[in-house]
Design an enzyme around this catalytic site. Structure first.
Site, mmCIF file in Angstrom:
data_model
loop_
_atom_site.group_PDB
_atom_site.id
_atom_site.type_symbol
_atom_site.label_atom_id
_atom_site.label_comp_id
_atom_site.label_asym_id
_atom_site.label_seq_id
_atom_site.Cartn_x
_atom_site.Cartn_y
_atom_site.Cartn_z
ATOM 1 N N LYS A 107 50.088 44.961 46.208
ATOM 2 C CA LYS A 107 51.404 44.585 45.698
ATOM 3 C C LYS A 107 52.542 45.242 46.481
ATOM 4 O O LYS A 107 53.693 44.836 46.345
ATOM 5 C CB LYS A 107 51.499 44.898 44.219
ATOM 6 C CG LYS A 107 50.581 43.997 43.412
ATOM 7 C CD LYS A 107 50.781 44.127 41.931
ATOM 8 C CE LYS A 107 49.945 43.138 41.157
ATOM 9 N NZ LYS A 107 48.538 43.568 41.013
HETATM 10 C C1 PLP Z 1 47.647 42.713 40.549
HETATM 11 C C2 PLP Z 1 46.271 43.008 40.981
HETATM 12 C C3 PLP Z 1 45.297 42.009 41.038
HETATM 13 C C4 PLP Z 1 45.590 40.582 40.601
HETATM 14 O O1 PLP Z 1 46.458 39.909 41.467
HETATM 15 P P1 PLP Z 1 47.174 38.562 41.000
HETATM 16 O O2 PLP Z 1 48.075 38.182 42.094
HETATM 17 O O3 PLP Z 1 47.905 38.887 39.735
HETATM 18 O O4 PLP Z 1 46.083 37.567 40.750
HETATM 19 C C5 PLP Z 1 44.052 42.331 41.513
HETATM 20 N N1 PLP Z 1 43.740 43.588 41.885
HETATM 21 C C6 PLP Z 1 44.642 44.591 41.827
HETATM 22 C C7 PLP Z 1 44.232 45.950 42.243
HETATM 23 C C8 PLP Z 1 45.941 44.328 41.389
HETATM 24 O O5 PLP Z 1 46.828 45.328 41.348
#
Ligand code: PLP
Length: 432
Positions: free
Chosen positions: A107
């Site tokens: 993210k």
């Molecule tokens: C947010 C997150 C996900 C999921 O991603 P999305 O885009 O919401 O499907 C998977 N793994 C981790 C470690 C995350 O922080």
């Protein structure tokens, strides 16, 4: 480039409006009106290009009409000042390590890009006092908060479910202070997400405050996630392994996988995708039954994927014109219980010495079970295992070493404000 709403009841928006609004006024999600295919010459030379250069080329296809080249280049180069290496794990299976950024989860890419783009627009408009609302199941909050930390004119409110994120995750957004406020909500992630969504539909709030959202519904977070699919492909191409590439994506709100679907539409030769889930298997059921039944999320050890009503589902439907058959051509689904995830982490560590985090473990195992002989599988390792120290140590019965930049967060003092999950409490807090 114009952006339309997936609900088709809102006027088209330009990039700035789509980024500042986050959610369209008809509650739909913004989608780019055009997904440009990149020329063959780009794919022919991609194996020898740097991440930043690839990313800038792709970003221009989205944002090139709306931001001058130099600014866009700066935003891209500054956002992606860390690597996303492809690492060999097992036969024909590779890990795309997306955890080398400041908060050790994928993210960071969307969070950093959005922070830079939003500050650019806010400066251009001469706006002040912009409030960014973000609900987090664990990793979004830290990526967004760290992306915006210290940025003038912007205050970030991180809503997170009390007691449902790991200690390290929590420390990454509750210890920052400055323009970051952590709101500890007595409820689930879905409750947090619902509070944010409601705020944007509330006349009084939207008329009095400059609100924007930094969840993956925001195009400035969502679209840049396409960039590393291209770079991952480039790395496989360099190894001579870019044939029949399958991406397995640990999914919660389905923002990450949808960005991959868009990369495919831009011409990136991806054969297919697997959506890997934990026990929150709404998408799996949808593929089986053609019925989408959102339900309250179940708490799991892959907590960033504890989502019972994935917000980007609307984008997947939109991309495939609501056709289940078309969706199934590109995406299959696998899901894992906590027990299964623990087995995978332990087994993989014992057999290959590669330490998965609980989210990446779902992506990895889906490839182990589903990959055909002539395919190359790549799973997105979405977070560093040390972000889930207690869980992972409990599984492998060994201490996990914690990278220094994570330890630094843990030394800070927790600052948070407790809230109920009632909308009026949240509203009053924002207005006070
Ligand atoms: C947010 C997150 C996900 C999921 O991603 P999305 O885009 O919401 O499907 C998977 N793994 C981790 C470690 C995350 O922080």
């Amino acid at each position: 480039m114009k952006y339309y709403s997936t609900n088709k009841q809102a006027p088209l928006a330009n990039l700035q409006e789509a980024v500042v609004k986050g959610l369209a006024p008809d509650k739909g999600l913004y989608m780019p009106e055009e997904i440009k295919e990149l020329p063959q010459s780009f794919f022919d030379s991609i194996a020898d290009m740097s991440f930043q250069k690839i990313a800038y080329t792709v970003a221009k296809a989205f944002f090139g009409d709306d931001i001058e080249n130099n600014t866009l280049k700066e935003i891209v180069y500054d956002t992606l000042n860390f690597d996303t290496p492809v690492v060999h794990v097992a036969d024909n299976i590779y890990s795309l390590e997306l955890f080398h950024g400041p908060t050790l989860a994928f993210k960071d890419v969307g969070g950093r890009f959005m922070a830079r783009l939003l500050s650019y627009f806010i400066k251009k408009q001469g706006q002040k006092d912009v409030k960014v609302l973000v609900a987090t199941s664990g990793d979004t909050g830290s990526a967004v908060a760290n992306g915006f930390l210290g940025v003038d004119g912007i205050h970030v409110y991180v809503l997170y479910p009390k007691g449902k994120v790991s200690h390290i995750q929590e420390s990454q957004f509750t210890t920052l202070g400055q323009n970051i406020t952590a709101l500890e909500v007595d409820g689930t992630f879905d409750d947090c997400q619902a509070l944010v969504k409601k705020a944007f539909l509330d006349q009084k709030l939207t008329s009095k405050l400059n609100l924007t959202s930094a969840n993956s519904i925001n195009v400035a977070r969502f679209l840049p996630q396409s960039l590393y699919y291209f770079y991952a492909y480039a790395q496989l191409a360099k190894l001579g392994k870019a044939k029949n590439v399958v991406f397995s994506v640990p999914s919660g709100n389905f923002g990450n996988i949808t960005a991959g679907l868009i990369a495919k539409k831009m011409g990136l030769p991806i054969k297919r995708f697997i959506a890997a889930n934990n026990s929150n298997n709404i998408f799996f059921e949808f593929l089986q039954t053609n019925e989408y039944n959102p339900r309250p999320s179940i708490q799991t050890i892959a907590n960033a994927m504890d989502v019972g009503d994935p917000s980007n589902f609307a984008r997947v439907m939109d991309l495939y014109k609501n056709s289940l058959d078309e969706i199934k051509k590109d995406i299959s689904s696998k899901w894992y219980t906590d027990e299964a995830i623990k087995e995978v982490v332990k087994d993989t560590y014992n057999k290959t010495n590669y330490l998965l985090d609980p989210h990446g473990a779902c992506g990895y195992q889906a490839l182990v079970e589903d990959l055909k002989k002539d395919e190359i599988g790549i799973f997105l390792e979405t977070a560093h295992p040390a972000k889930f120290t207690e869980t992972v140590e409990d599984i492998i019965k060994e201490p996990v070493s914690i990278p220094e930049r994570l330890q630094a967060f843990m030394k800070g003092e927790k600052l948070s404000i407790e809230l109920s999950k009632e909308f009026d409490d949240f509203k009053n807090f924002l207005l006070s």
